[in-house]
Design a protein around this motif. Structure first.
Motif, PDB file in Angstrom:
ATOM      1  N   ALA A 199     -31.300  19.052  14.655  1.00  0.00           N
ATOM      2  CA  ALA A 199     -32.748  18.616  13.689  1.00  0.00           C
ATOM      3  C   ALA A 199     -32.543  17.528  13.047  1.00  0.00           C
ATOM      4  O   ALA A 199     -33.196  16.484  12.917  1.00  0.00           O
ATOM      5  CB  ALA A 199     -33.127  19.872  12.887  1.00  0.00           C
ATOM      6  N   ASP A 200     -31.338  17.295  12.257  1.00  0.00           N
ATOM      7  CA  ASP A 200     -31.051  16.208  11.494  1.00  0.00           C
ATOM      8  C   ASP A 200     -31.025  14.974  12.198  1.00  0.00           C
ATOM      9  O   ASP A 200     -31.388  13.804  11.928  1.00  0.00           O
ATOM     10  CB  ASP A 200     -29.815  16.100  10.556  1.00  0.00           C
ATOM     11  CG  ASP A 200     -30.187  17.330   9.505  1.00  0.00           C
ATOM     12  OD1 ASP A 200     -31.121  17.574   9.093  1.00  0.00           O
ATOM     13  OD2 ASP A 200     -29.046  17.475   8.692  1.00  0.00           O
ATOM     14  N   ALA A 201     -30.379  14.988  13.587  1.00  0.00           N
ATOM     15  CA  ALA A 201     -30.212  13.731  14.586  1.00  0.00           C
ATOM     16  C   ALA A 201     -31.683  13.574  14.930  1.00  0.00           C
ATOM     17  O   ALA A 201     -32.016  12.308  15.017  1.00  0.00           O
ATOM     18  CB  ALA A 201     -29.318  14.090  15.689  1.00  0.00           C
ATOM     19  N   PHE A 202     -32.541  14.578  15.316  1.00  0.00           N
ATOM     20  CA  PHE A 202     -33.691  14.164  15.753  1.00  0.00           C
ATOM     21  C   PHE A 202     -34.667  13.162  14.623  1.00  0.00           C
ATOM     22  O   PHE A 202     -35.458  12.572  14.876  1.00  0.00           O
ATOM     23  CB  PHE A 202     -34.593  15.364  16.205  1.00  0.00           C
ATOM     24  CG  PHE A 202     -35.863  15.123  16.815  1.00  0.00           C
ATOM     25  CD1 PHE A 202     -35.914  14.531  18.127  1.00  0.00           C
ATOM     26  CD2 PHE A 202     -37.008  15.084  16.241  1.00  0.00           C
ATOM     27  CE1 PHE A 202     -37.171  14.067  18.776  1.00  0.00           C
ATOM     28  CE2 PHE A 202     -38.162  14.857  16.754  1.00  0.00           C
ATOM     29  CZ  PHE A 202     -38.322  14.397  18.263  1.00  0.00           C
ATOM     30  N   GLU A 203     -34.614  14.101  13.535  1.00  0.00           N
ATOM     31  CA  GLU A 203     -35.236  13.245  12.379  1.00  0.00           C
ATOM     32  C   GLU A 203     -34.723  11.860  12.124  1.00  0.00           C
ATOM     33  O   GLU A 203     -35.671  10.869  12.019  1.00  0.00           O
ATOM     34  CB  GLU A 203     -35.155  14.091  10.891  1.00  0.00           C
ATOM     35  CG  GLU A 203     -35.683  13.495  10.071  1.00  0.00           C
ATOM     36  CD  GLU A 203     -35.956  14.135   8.434  1.00  0.00           C
ATOM     37  OE1 GLU A 203     -35.865  15.257   8.669  1.00  0.00           O
ATOM     38  OE2 GLU A 203     -36.378  13.434   7.633  1.00  0.00           O
ATOM     39  N   ASP A 204     -33.521  11.641  12.208  1.00  0.00           N
ATOM     40  CA  ASP A 204     -32.826  10.176  12.186  1.00  0.00           C
ATOM     41  C   ASP A 204     -33.376   9.425  13.196  1.00  0.00           C
ATOM     42  O   ASP A 204     -33.953   8.083  13.283  1.00  0.00           O
ATOM     43  CB  ASP A 204     -31.353  10.137  12.404  1.00  0.00           C
ATOM     44  CG  ASP A 204     -30.515  10.709  11.333  1.00  0.00           C
ATOM     45  OD1 ASP A 204     -31.426  10.896  10.122  1.00  0.00           O
ATOM     46  OD2 ASP A 204     -29.417  11.074  11.533  1.00  0.00           O
ATOM     47  N   TYR A 205     -33.795   9.906  14.549  1.00  0.00           N
ATOM     48  CA  TYR A 205     -34.204   9.116  15.831  1.00  0.00           C
ATOM     49  C   TYR A 205     -35.665   8.935  15.413  1.00  0.00           C
ATOM     50  O   TYR A 205     -36.121   7.809  15.583  1.00  0.00           O
ATOM     51  CB  TYR A 205     -33.983  10.038  16.973  1.00  0.00           C
ATOM     52  CG  TYR A 205     -34.552   9.469  17.995  1.00  0.00           C
ATOM     53  CD1 TYR A 205     -34.294   8.437  18.741  1.00  0.00           C
ATOM     54  CD2 TYR A 205     -35.747  10.112  18.840  1.00  0.00           C
ATOM     55  CE1 TYR A 205     -34.679   7.951  19.707  1.00  0.00           C
ATOM     56  CE2 TYR A 205     -36.087   9.452  20.084  1.00  0.00           C
ATOM     57  CZ  TYR A 205     -35.650   8.478  20.545  1.00  0.00           C
ATOM     58  OH  TYR A 205     -36.105   7.694  21.779  1.00  0.00           O
ATOM     59  N   ALA A 206     -36.298   9.898  14.983  1.00  0.00           N
ATOM     60  CA  ALA A 206     -37.776   9.518  14.670  1.00  0.00           C
ATOM     61  C   ALA A 206     -37.938   8.372  13.523  1.00  0.00           C
ATOM     62  O   ALA A 206     -38.725   7.381  13.786  1.00  0.00           O
ATOM     63  CB  ALA A 206     -38.380  10.903  14.113  1.00  0.00           C
ATOM     64  N   ARG A 207     -37.093   8.541  12.457  1.00  0.00           N
ATOM     65  CA  ARG A 207     -37.164   7.443  11.450  1.00  0.00           C
ATOM     66  C   ARG A 207     -36.766   5.969  12.135  1.00  0.00           C
ATOM     67  O   ARG A 207     -37.128   5.128  11.403  1.00  0.00           O
ATOM     68  CB  ARG A 207     -36.434   8.040  10.264  1.00  0.00           C
ATOM     69  CG  ARG A 207     -36.970   9.088   9.435  1.00  0.00           C
ATOM     70  CD  ARG A 207     -36.313   9.418   8.133  1.00  0.00           C
ATOM     71  NE  ARG A 207     -36.878  10.713   7.706  1.00  0.00           N
ATOM     72  CZ  ARG A 207     -38.250  10.861   7.048  1.00  0.00           C
ATOM     73  NH1 ARG A 207     -38.966   9.830   7.000  1.00  0.00           N
ATOM     74  NH2 ARG A 207     -38.494  12.068   6.625  1.00  0.00           N
ATOM     75  N   ALA A 208     -36.015   6.309  13.061  1.00  0.00           N
ATOM     76  CA  ALA A 208     -35.460   4.951  13.703  1.00  0.00           C
ATOM     77  C   ALA A 208     -36.486   4.206  14.362  1.00  0.00           C
ATOM     78  O   ALA A 208     -36.467   3.090  14.884  1.00  0.00           O
ATOM     79  CB  ALA A 208     -34.023   5.006  14.330  1.00  0.00           C
ATOM     80  N   ASN A 209     -37.448   4.823  14.675  1.00  0.00           N
ATOM     81  CA  ASN A 209     -38.419   4.687  15.831  1.00  0.00           C
ATOM     82  C   ASN A 209     -39.742   4.964  15.267  1.00  0.00           C
ATOM     83  O   ASN A 209     -40.815   5.754  16.070  1.00  0.00           O
ATOM     84  CB  ASN A 209     -38.233   5.231  17.224  1.00  0.00           C
ATOM     85  CG  ASN A 209     -36.759   4.755  17.983  1.00  0.00           C
ATOM     86  OD1 ASN A 209     -36.891   3.729  18.407  1.00  0.00           O
ATOM     87  ND2 ASN A 209     -35.654   5.631  17.613  1.00  0.00           N
ATOM     88  N   PRO A 210     -40.165   4.313  14.094  1.00  0.00           N
ATOM     89  CA  PRO A 210     -41.355   4.888  13.475  1.00  0.00           C
ATOM     90  C   PRO A 210     -42.638   4.565  14.248  1.00  0.00           C
ATOM     91  O   PRO A 210     -43.776   5.225  14.037  1.00  0.00           O
ATOM     92  CB  PRO A 210     -41.546   4.126  12.165  1.00  0.00           C
ATOM     93  CG  PRO A 210     -40.488   2.913  12.345  1.00  0.00           C
ATOM     94  CD  PRO A 210     -39.501   3.373  13.454  1.00  0.00           C
ATOM     95  N   GLU A 211     -42.904   3.760  15.093  1.00  0.00           N
ATOM     96  CA  GLU A 211     -44.057   3.064  15.834  1.00  0.00           C
ATOM     97  C   GLU A 211     -44.244   4.454  16.804  1.00  0.00           C
ATOM     98  O   GLU A 211     -45.664   4.968  17.017  1.00  0.00           O
ATOM     99  CB  GLU A 211     -43.846   1.725  16.724  1.00  0.00           C
ATOM    100  CG  GLU A 211     -43.885   0.757  15.463  1.00  0.00           C
ATOM    101  CD  GLU A 211     -43.889  -0.430  16.404  1.00  0.00           C
ATOM    102  OE1 GLU A 211     -43.472  -0.470  17.705  1.00  0.00           O
ATOM    103  OE2 GLU A 211     -44.314  -1.498  15.655  1.00  0.00           O
TER     104      GLU A 211
END
Lengths: 275, 275
Positions: free
Chosen positions: A57-69
């Motif tokens: 889950a934390d890695a997925f949140e990092d991924y989302a925050r790195a690709n906010p568009e």
């Protein structure tokens, strides 16, 4: 599984208040509404669902925050809980979209209407902003969305642009496309740019090859309105399906997402917008 | 008349401070600078000049206010005066652009570097926002303007769109065109929309036929960068030349305008803009 149609909500007497997000969720949960969610609860934010095991889950949140568009984060739940009180009251996220995809080791194994038999106590649900929200705003401002008039959803495409990777998550940017007149393309650009929570401004327009899209007829998943008529331009926005694609490619032992056009209907009001 | 070139201001030691609008005006007035004004005083607003006899001035102002995308009004002078203190100190508007067109009964009769021999005590000068101002803002934000790199100005086109008429003034909308990548077209749309004083957002993009432009090679007046390369879109903004066209068509006994790319350099600072 029935995927319904966008017109379903417009039929006479659906038996519930189609403008009320809580009533919509209840009707979906009880099997009384099986249509796409893009034409119900239109004054409320809708979102993509992506649920992954807690250890990712934390890695997925990092991924989302790195690709906010592509992946504007609206909410994150707790492991083992199927509600997210910050975005919707009385939510059962395993039942309230009315359509799910269940992936095991990256393979799609089920598309149930109710995901609760597949839910696991370590799943963490994420809700990601969705273009259905900005479509409602565009229509408020007079932008013509022909795919809605034709009873369809927007087409999606896999681009040649890499997302920013995080942990096991990465891959290409997925975009949604709407065929608009030049004046509407300009208006839609200005309006959507004000709403980064629902993907913000377009990432490209006019030239599919700019995104490495060779053939508009070949959409991601095959569905959606792909025709661009004379006098229209294809306009492309980053799409939450980018996250579904990344989760699939990461081959997690289990992941559950919403099914096409069956979104999480939240209680968050759409922002006012004065163009 | 020499029309100079946009590179002139970049030559070594021009002998004046090319960033200072007052120094630029003085150099033009004294014949020490004869180039286009688009690459000098870039932190200051520039404008189109249109001077009409006093008995047509109110109608022309009405026309400008009815067509604000094409004719954003920056200043209006007094009959018989060649200064407009609200926009520039020590201005002699009959000499400080360095290039003029003199129309009699709608016919172009002279293109002098100095208009003072043709000026008349009943002429009322109008200064209208110009795309040179938003070009400077676009470049600040990294938008590539290939016509400037090629030492050219943007091309203009007569469209099939009628302006809102007022008094003797009317006619078709004139637009300027810049060839931009899709990402720059989106960025340029968002930036220019914030500056209605310099034409605001584009009026169209991608499809010249949307504006009734059959052939991009045939620009209004024949000049400007007309080529759109693979990977670029033509992006069209309403243009101040719309006013020149209307004044010409109105066949006033006398009208004086600036000559191509020789604009009124004002002391108004360009607004800050945080994209």
């Amino acid at each position: 599984m029935s995927t319904g149609s966008p017109q379903a909500a417009q039929d006479a007497d659906p038996g519930f208040d189609t403008a009320d997000p809580r009533a919509v969720r209840r009707a979906i949960r009880e099997g009384r509404f099986t249509g796409f969610t893009n034409l119900v609860a239109r004054n409320y934010v809708q979102g993509n669902l992506i649920a992954v095991p807690a250890d990712h889950a934390d890695a997925f949140e990092d991924y989302a925050r790195a690709n906010p568009e592509a992946l504007p984060l609206l909410g994150r739940g707790e492991p083992g809980r199927r509600d997210i009180p910050a975005i919707a009251a009385d939510l059962d996220i395993a039942r309230d979209t009315g359509g799910y995809m269940v992936f095991r080791d990256g393979e799609l194994v089920e598309t149930p209407r109710d995901a609760s038999p597949f839910w696991r106590d370590d799943l963490v649900p994420f809700v990601i902003g969705c273009s259905f929200s900005f479509e409602a705003l565009l229509q408020r401002h007079g932008v013509r969305l022909r795919h809605l008039e034709e009873g369809d959803v927007s087409a999606m495409y896999e681009t040649d642009r890499d997302t920013v990777a995080a942990g096991p998550f990465g891959g290409k940017l997925i975009v949604s496309m709407r065929a608009l007149t030049p004046a509407d393309a300009i208006r839609a650009t200005l309006i959507s740019a004000r709403h980064p929570g629902f993907h913000g401004a377009p990432v490209s327009l006019g030239l599919p090859e700019d995104l490495g899209i060779a053939d508009l007829e070949r959409s991601y998943g095959g569905h959606g309105m792909k025709r661009v008529l004379p006098g229209e331009l294809p306009v492309f926005w980053a799409c939450g399906a980018t996250g579904q694609n990344a989760v699939r490619a990461a081959r997690l032992p289990l992941a559950i997402t919403h099914y096409k056009a069956h979104m999480v209907v939240t209680d968050l009001p759409l922002p006012e917008d004065y163009a």
